[in-house]
Design a protein around this motif. Sequence first.
Motif, short mmCIF file in Angstrom:
data_model
loop_
_atom_site.label_atom_id
_atom_site.label_comp_id
_atom_site.label_asym_id
_atom_site.label_seq_id
_atom_site.Cartn_x
_atom_site.Cartn_y
_atom_site.Cartn_z
N TRP A 82 125.35 102.80 69.68
CA TRP A 82 125.30 104.26 69.84
C TRP A 82 126.36 104.64 70.87
CZ3 TRP A 82 123.67 107.24 74.26
CH2 TRP A 82 123.50 108.62 74.01
N ARG A 83 126.79 105.88 70.81
CA ARG A 83 127.72 106.37 71.83
C ARG A 83 127.46 107.85 72.10
NH1 ARG A 83 133.57 106.72 68.51
NH2 ARG A 83 132.86 108.28 67.01
N SER A 84 127.83 108.26 73.29
CA SER A 84 127.76 109.67 73.67
C SER A 84 129.10 110.04 74.29
CB SER A 84 126.62 109.91 74.67
OG SER A 84 126.59 111.26 75.09
N GLU A 85 129.68 111.12 73.85
CA GLU A 85 131.02 111.48 74.32
C GLU A 85 131.02 111.83 75.80
OE1 GLU A 85 134.75 114.49 73.27
OE2 GLU A 85 132.77 114.83 72.39
N THR A 86 129.92 112.40 76.27
CA THR A 86 129.84 112.81 77.68
C THR A 86 128.38 112.74 78.13
OG1 THR A 86 130.48 114.54 79.25
CG2 THR A 86 129.61 115.27 77.11
N LEU A 87 128.09 113.25 79.30
CA LEU A 87 126.71 113.22 79.81
C LEU A 87 125.77 114.03 78.92
CD1 LEU A 87 127.40 113.76 83.62
CD2 LEU A 87 126.49 111.67 82.58
N ALA A 88 124.55 113.55 78.79
CA ALA A 88 123.52 114.27 78.03
C ALA A 88 122.66 115.06 79.00
CB ALA A 88 122.68 113.28 77.24
N ASP A 140 126.04 109.00 66.09
CA ASP A 140 126.30 110.04 67.11
C ASP A 140 126.65 111.35 66.44
OD1 ASP A 140 128.77 109.40 66.07
OD2 ASP A 140 129.82 109.43 67.99
N GLY A 141 126.44 111.42 65.14
CA GLY A 141 126.72 112.65 64.40
C GLY A 141 128.12 112.74 63.85
N GLN A 142 128.97 111.77 64.21
CA GLN A 142 130.35 111.78 63.72
C GLN A 142 130.44 110.95 62.43
OE1 GLN A 142 132.84 113.55 65.34
NE2 GLN A 142 131.14 114.26 66.61
N GLY A 143 131.24 111.42 61.49
CA GLY A 143 131.46 110.67 60.26
C GLY A 143 132.28 109.42 60.52
N TYR A 201 144.63 95.39 57.41
CA TYR A 201 144.82 95.78 58.81
C TYR A 201 143.50 96.13 59.49
CZ TYR A 201 149.56 96.22 57.06
OH TYR A 201 150.78 95.96 56.48
N TYR A 202 143.32 95.62 60.67
CA TYR A 202 142.14 95.94 61.48
C TYR A 202 142.30 97.33 62.07
CZ TYR A 202 139.16 95.96 65.65
OH TYR A 202 138.27 96.31 66.64
N ALA A 203 141.23 98.13 61.99
CA ALA A 203 141.23 99.48 62.55
C ALA A 203 140.16 99.57 63.62
CB ALA A 203 140.97 100.50 61.44
N PRO A 204 140.53 99.44 64.91
CA PRO A 204 139.53 99.48 65.98
C PRO A 204 138.92 100.86 66.14
CG PRO A 204 141.75 99.40 66.88
CD PRO A 204 141.90 99.22 65.41
N THR A 205 137.63 100.89 66.41
CA THR A 205 136.93 102.14 66.67
C THR A 205 135.62 101.83 67.38
OG1 THR A 205 135.89 104.10 65.66
CG2 THR A 205 135.84 102.07 64.38
N THR A 206 135.14 102.81 68.16
CA THR A 206 133.82 102.67 68.78
C THR A 206 132.76 103.43 67.99
OG1 THR A 206 134.17 104.59 70.24
CG2 THR A 206 134.83 102.43 71.09
N TRP A 207 133.08 103.84 66.79
CA TRP A 207 132.09 104.49 65.92
C TRP A 207 130.86 103.59 65.80
CZ3 TRP A 207 130.49 103.41 60.68
CH2 TRP A 207 129.78 104.46 60.06
N PRO A 208 129.65 104.12 65.99
CA PRO A 208 128.46 103.27 65.93
C PRO A 208 128.38 102.47 64.65
CG PRO A 208 127.90 105.40 66.86
CD PRO A 208 129.32 105.51 66.40
N VAL A 226 139.97 92.26 56.33
CA VAL A 226 138.77 91.64 55.75
C VAL A 226 138.01 90.88 56.82
CG1 VAL A 226 137.94 89.94 54.09
CG2 VAL A 226 139.77 91.51 53.43
N GLU A 227 138.74 90.22 57.71
CA GLU A 227 138.13 89.41 58.75
C GLU A 227 137.51 90.24 59.88
OE1 GLU A 227 141.53 85.92 58.16
OE2 GLU A 227 141.46 87.11 60.00
N MET A 228 138.07 91.43 60.17
CA MET A 228 137.72 92.11 61.42
C MET A 228 137.11 93.51 61.25
SD MET A 228 138.70 89.89 63.75
CE MET A 228 138.96 90.78 65.29
N ASN A 229 137.13 94.06 60.04
CA ASN A 229 136.72 95.46 59.88
C ASN A 229 135.25 95.64 59.50
OD1 ASN A 229 139.00 96.98 60.51
ND2 ASN A 229 139.92 96.67 58.50
N GLN A 230 134.39 94.74 59.86
CA GLN A 230 132.98 94.87 59.47
C GLN A 230 132.31 95.99 60.28
OE1 GLN A 230 131.24 90.98 59.80
NE2 GLN A 230 132.77 90.04 58.45
N ARG A 231 131.77 96.95 59.54
CA ARG A 231 131.06 98.07 60.14
C ARG A 231 129.67 98.13 59.53
NH1 ARG A 231 135.78 102.80 59.81
NH2 ARG A 231 137.34 101.70 61.08
#
Length: 584
Positions: free
Chosen positions: A561-567, A446-449, A460-467, A432-437
């Motif tokens: 935002w994120r990009s997996e590799t070079l654009a 970035d097109g990812q769900g 439980y906190y679930a870390p991710t770099t999802w935008p 509850v404290e850390m999972n704000q998205r």
Amino acid sequence: MADIETDVLIVGTGPAGSATAALLSSYGVANMIVNRYRWLSNTPRAHITNQRTMEVLRDLGPDVEAEAMMHASPQELMGENVFCESLAGEEIGRMKSWGIHPLSKAEHLLSSPCLMNDLPQTFMEPILFKSACARGTQARMSTEYVSHVQDADGVTTTCHDRLSGRDFTVRSKFLVGADGGNSLVAEHLGLPLEGKMGVGGSMNILFRADLSKYVAHRPSVLYWVMQPGADVGGIGMGLVRMVRPWAEWLIVWGYDINQPPPEVTPELATEVARQLVGDPALEIELLGANTWTVNNCFATQMQKGRVFIMGDAAHRHPPSNGLGSNTSIQDGFNLAWKLAKVVKEQAGIGLLDSYSAERAPIARQIVTRANQSIAEFGPIFEALGMDGGVDHDKIQRNMEARADATPAAEAQREALRKAIAFKKYEFDAHGVEMNQRYASGAVVTDGQGEPAFEKDRELYYAPTTWPGARLPHVWVFERSGRKVSTLDLCGHGEFTLLTGIGGEAWVAAAETVGAELGLPIRSHVIGPRRAIEDHTGDWAGAREIRDTGCLIVRPDHHVAWRSETLAADLAAELRRVFKSVLAR
């Protein structure tokens, strides 16, 4: 012409208002803050300070974080929530809370560079307020908000000087209402609210007494007293809360919300303290008392035009889960950088629409969670036979039956253990404290769900770099060997680009686009023989992109935002992202 002009006027010097002022001044934005009282909070009502809030203080500077830790009771003294018949009486059970369980502690250490703590509002507010004023905030005490009128270019606010009795006007580009649970700014805006105010009545009794002999061997912030006749907020028990170990305390005791609030006399305060402590000869030094109502109400919209609300003005709930001041300060962290970018003409005013889009769902979530936590005391009462009736002798017999050598008593003991353990959802809800998205115009997909939560998202906190998610914390290393958090590489009012070896072209593109937009963009290349190195490989495991990819991190540590590799065309891609995020 207005009497005073500033960029941002803030009403209220509580955790939300003072944090916002401190952040704005850190970002170089002129602001003024007013408080209808002569000074700051005189009661230590808010106190649990979670890791995400400490990250905001860390972003304000190591001096601010260090001062908070100096005044706070450390995490190890927050301890195991104790359930007892009185402090001097029989203990019923306890649970490891606030990241004290070894497994929970490990998760806390992995999740943030900061430690949670217990910092009463009487200490937190002065730290934030002082930081704001030292950095340039203009403050006016004994000054109350009266009304406001907004137009296409700004807001004209009428204030009342309670010392001189005169009204004056302030012209600002924006107005922030951080004026508490009875917010006049929110009322004047006519913002939609869901829920109900005044669902229960409670009183606070603040006192000094040395209770070391009852508690020092079992440190805790909260001692829940289960006894017939006890009542706090309508949930059938009394609460003894540690303010300063082990000599300053706050008792929370209930009253009938359908009756007028009681007068808390020294005699009543002493009687209640003696009952809950279990010491009929206890003498206390009464420091203060006040009554308050339990609320279940939140704003579904937190802004209208150039006027915003935050803190208790937007989310009004009981203190369960310790979410109040934490959410309030985090409201400020979300809004301040956006106001700064608009004031500095680095962003379009449309960026500000993302504030309500991102924070109103959080308001709903935490109000719902806090009130649900009250209901989750029910199984404890049921297991103890505290059915809410008036037959106190029967209730006492039901409570004592748990010690019998009978199958019924064994079942009762099992039910009680499970009921207490289930309170993890209130007292150790790290997710509850850390999972704000966030989902808004200030985040570019970035097109990812959205990644699923593999474990309970409240616990439980679930870390991710999802935008939209907060940038994961891991320790990385400067060439000197000094370790820094990935969060330390970001924030401080600016956007940050993170990439790896082979992604240097992103840095060049960011310099080009930043110059075009008049927008500072900080960049870090993380890898061997670079200024920042990932000796442990933890960053490679957390970033969810390749070495040549990049992350764009907002000033509030959330991934934009994120990009997996070079654009194919890096500058064009960054130009698209920043124009979208900044509503330009």
